[in-house]
Design an enzyme around this catalytic site. Structure first.
Site, short mmCIF file in Angstrom:
data_model
loop_
_atom_site.label_atom_id
_atom_site.label_comp_id
_atom_site.label_asym_id
_atom_site.label_seq_id
_atom_site.Cartn_x
_atom_site.Cartn_y
_atom_site.Cartn_z
N ARG A 214 88.12 38.62 -43.47
CA ARG A 214 88.00 37.15 -43.52
C ARG A 214 89.39 36.51 -43.51
NH1 ARG A 214 83.10 38.16 -46.75
NH2 ARG A 214 84.31 38.67 -48.59
N PHE A 230 76.24 34.67 -37.90
CA PHE A 230 75.84 35.39 -39.12
C PHE A 230 76.81 35.04 -40.26
CE2 PHE A 230 74.97 37.98 -35.34
CZ PHE A 230 73.59 38.20 -35.42
N ASP A 252 73.39 30.88 -39.21
CA ASP A 252 72.72 31.91 -40.00
C ASP A 252 71.24 31.55 -40.07
OD1 ASP A 252 73.97 34.22 -42.04
OD2 ASP A 252 71.93 33.60 -42.56
N SER A 253 70.42 32.59 -40.25
CA SER A 253 68.97 32.31 -40.32
C SER A 253 68.51 32.02 -41.75
CB SER A 253 68.19 33.50 -39.75
OG SER A 253 68.56 34.67 -40.44
N ASP A 302 79.17 38.95 -37.22
CA ASP A 302 79.08 39.90 -38.34
C ASP A 302 77.61 40.07 -38.74
OD1 ASP A 302 79.67 41.53 -40.48
OD2 ASP A 302 80.18 39.87 -41.83
N CYS A 342 78.08 46.99 -39.30
CA CYS A 342 78.04 47.68 -40.59
C CYS A 342 76.94 48.72 -40.61
CB CYS A 342 77.87 46.67 -41.73
SG CYS A 342 76.36 45.72 -41.62
N1 SAH Z 1 80.09 37.32 -42.54
C1 SAH Z 1 79.37 37.11 -43.78
C2 SAH Z 1 78.35 38.18 -44.06
C3 SAH Z 1 77.26 38.30 -43.01
S1 SAH Z 1 75.89 39.22 -43.55
C4 SAH Z 1 80.39 36.97 -44.91
O1 SAH Z 1 81.59 37.14 -44.67
O2 SAH Z 1 79.98 36.70 -46.04
C5 SAH Z 1 74.73 38.99 -42.30
C6 SAH Z 1 74.06 37.62 -42.27
O3 SAH Z 1 73.20 37.59 -41.14
C7 SAH Z 1 73.18 37.27 -43.46
O4 SAH Z 1 73.62 36.05 -43.98
C8 SAH Z 1 71.77 37.09 -42.86
O5 SAH Z 1 71.08 35.98 -43.45
C9 SAH Z 1 72.08 36.79 -41.44
N2 SAH Z 1 71.09 37.13 -40.43
C10 SAH Z 1 70.35 38.25 -40.31
N3 SAH Z 1 69.67 38.26 -39.14
C11 SAH Z 1 69.98 37.11 -38.51
C12 SAH Z 1 69.61 36.53 -37.26
N4 SAH Z 1 68.82 37.19 -36.41
N5 SAH Z 1 70.13 35.35 -36.92
C13 SAH Z 1 70.96 34.68 -37.76
N6 SAH Z 1 71.36 35.19 -38.95
C14 SAH Z 1 70.87 36.38 -39.31
#
Ligand code: SAH
Length: 398
Positions: A214, A230, A252-253, A302, A342
């Site tokens: 980050r 995400f 994000d979803s 991510d 991940c």
């Molecule tokens: N980059 C973030 C962590 C991401 S974790 C950080 O630094 O904190 C992955 C994220 O993807 C989660 O918040 C989850 O809600 C979201 N997610 C999962 N599937 C998704 C989709 N199909 N579309 C949008 N968001 C999604």
């Protein structure tokens, strides 16, 4: 020989233990002597009777036993756990200067020699996940040792992941010691404040493994139009905004994650006018942005774990290819893509191949500028490559 139950392996199946890999699969076991209960300590021996390891028995899992120690003199119990947890904390002290953050993973399961135990510290609250039959058996001493060594009086348990089901354990969460958190916990990471919902947030509340990425991506964001796919509670978005990104659109979803992200933005006094938040599926959102003719100079992807194990790799590969291809279509020449996986089931080599395939399909030439991995409180042991689950690439579109 002790009077502990014994697992004797089939001939030749001792090899991975001799290389100090900590898992004994059910198919490797020739004979079980005694009747170990779930989580009981067992001695693991080779077919010729040679001692291999002390391990925790897990009757429900394909990983039938997880190693506590390869040393016959180290009988599992509070003393061994204290030594391991002290070593884990010493590693964090050596690797992470205290001004970096007050939120750290103190224990990272197999990679710290304690299979199935996660302990994350958020300011003065410790959040634990107990994910193996062995740690469940030793739950109280482990939590007591963690509390004493970390100095955190408040301990909250988040043993509510699918991994527990594979071990035949029911989910459990709630305050273990001290008061139940009455709201999000405030942390400070690389100078940015975040609120962390340890009670109902994802994982133990925050993606600690991405801490340094980050910060790095934030440094690259100055003056750029950023898309953060995400975004969860705004990690990369806030880092980019605080380093002078021209704008950040975050997708994000999860509605609760976005709500906390907005609060985090306000908490840091960052300009809401430069940030947009979109509750949407990233797969669809990338296509929609393309249809709208949108372009960006930095895209972060991510996603969650698409492939927990290698057998899911093919399906995961399609997911990674799709988002990376569609992200590249939104990237201006000279733009940067910071893309992560991940998935334990997708190796760094495979991930790079998938991204290369996406670039070929997008007609983009990409320069590999940097590689990313997890922060040092997620250590990697060479004998346990499964511990190296997070990888990322920083690519520049030419
Ligand atoms: N980059 C973030 C962590 C991401 S974790 C950080 O630094 O904190 C992955 C994220 O993807 C989660 O918040 C989850 O809600 C979201 N997610 C999962 N599937 C998704 C989709 N199909 N579309 C949008 N968001 C999604």
């Amino acid at each position: 020989m002790s009077d502990a139950p014994k697992l004797t392996l089939k001939p030749g199946r001792e090899r991975s233990l001799l290389r100090r890999h900590p898992w004994v699969f059910s198919g490797a076991i020739g004979k079980v002597q005694g009747s170990p209960s779930s989580g009981a300590t067992v001695e693991v021996r080779a077919a010729d009777g040679a001692f291999l390891a002390w391990a925790a028995f897990s009757p429900a899992s394909q990983i039938r036993a997880r190693v506590w120690s390869f040393d016959e003199a180290e009988v599992p119990g509070p003393k061994l756990f204290t030594n391991k947890i002290e070593a884990a904390l010493a590693l964090r002290r050596a690797a992470i200067p205290p001004e970096t953050t007050d939120a750290l993973r103190l224990v990272h399961a197999e990679s710290d020699g304690i299979p199935g135990l996660i302990a994350d510290r958020y300011a003065d609250v410790l959040v634990v996940q107990i994910l193996s039959a062995g740690c469940e058996r030793w739950r109280e001493p482990l939590i007591g040792i963690l509390r004493d060594i970390s100095g955190c009086a408040r301990v909250y348990e988040r043993s509510d992941t699918d991994a527990r089901e594979l071990e035949g354990l029911a989910p459990r969460s709630g305050a273990v010691s001290g008061a139940e958190p009455d709201g999000p916990i405030r942390i400070l990471e690389h100078g940015i404040k975040y609120e962390v919902d340890v009670v109902s947030g994802q994982k133990t509340g925050f993606y600690l493994d991405q801490r340094d990425n980050r910060a790095r991506v934030g440094l690259l964001a100055a003056g750029r139009e950023v898309l953060n796919g995400f975004c969860y509670t705004g990690g990369f978005s806030l880092s980019a905004l605080s380093r002078g990104a021209r704008s950040v659109l975050s997708v994000d979803s999860s509605a609760p994650a976005l709500e906390l992200a907005r609060r985090n933005l306000a908490l840091n006094g960052l300009d809401a006018g430069r940030s947009g938040w979109l509750e949407a599926d990233v797969f669809g959102a990338l296509r929609k942005l393309r249809d709208e003719g949108r372009q960006f100079d930095l895209v972060v992807l991510d996603p969650p774990k698409f492939a927990p194990t290698p057998k899911d790799a093919a399906r995961a590969a399609r997911g990674y290819k799709d988002i990376n291809l569609n992200a590249l279509k939104l990237l201006r020449p000279g733009g940067l893509l910071a893309t992560f996986s991940c998935s334990g089931g997708v190796s760094p080599e495979l991930f790079q191949k998938i991204v290369a395939g996406a670039a070929a399909d997008a007609g983009a030439s990409l320069l590999l500028r940097e590689r990313f991995s997890a922060a040092p409180d997620h250590p990697v042991r060479v004998e346990f490559p499964e511990g190296e689950y997070l990888k990322g690439l920083l690519l520049e579109r030419r």
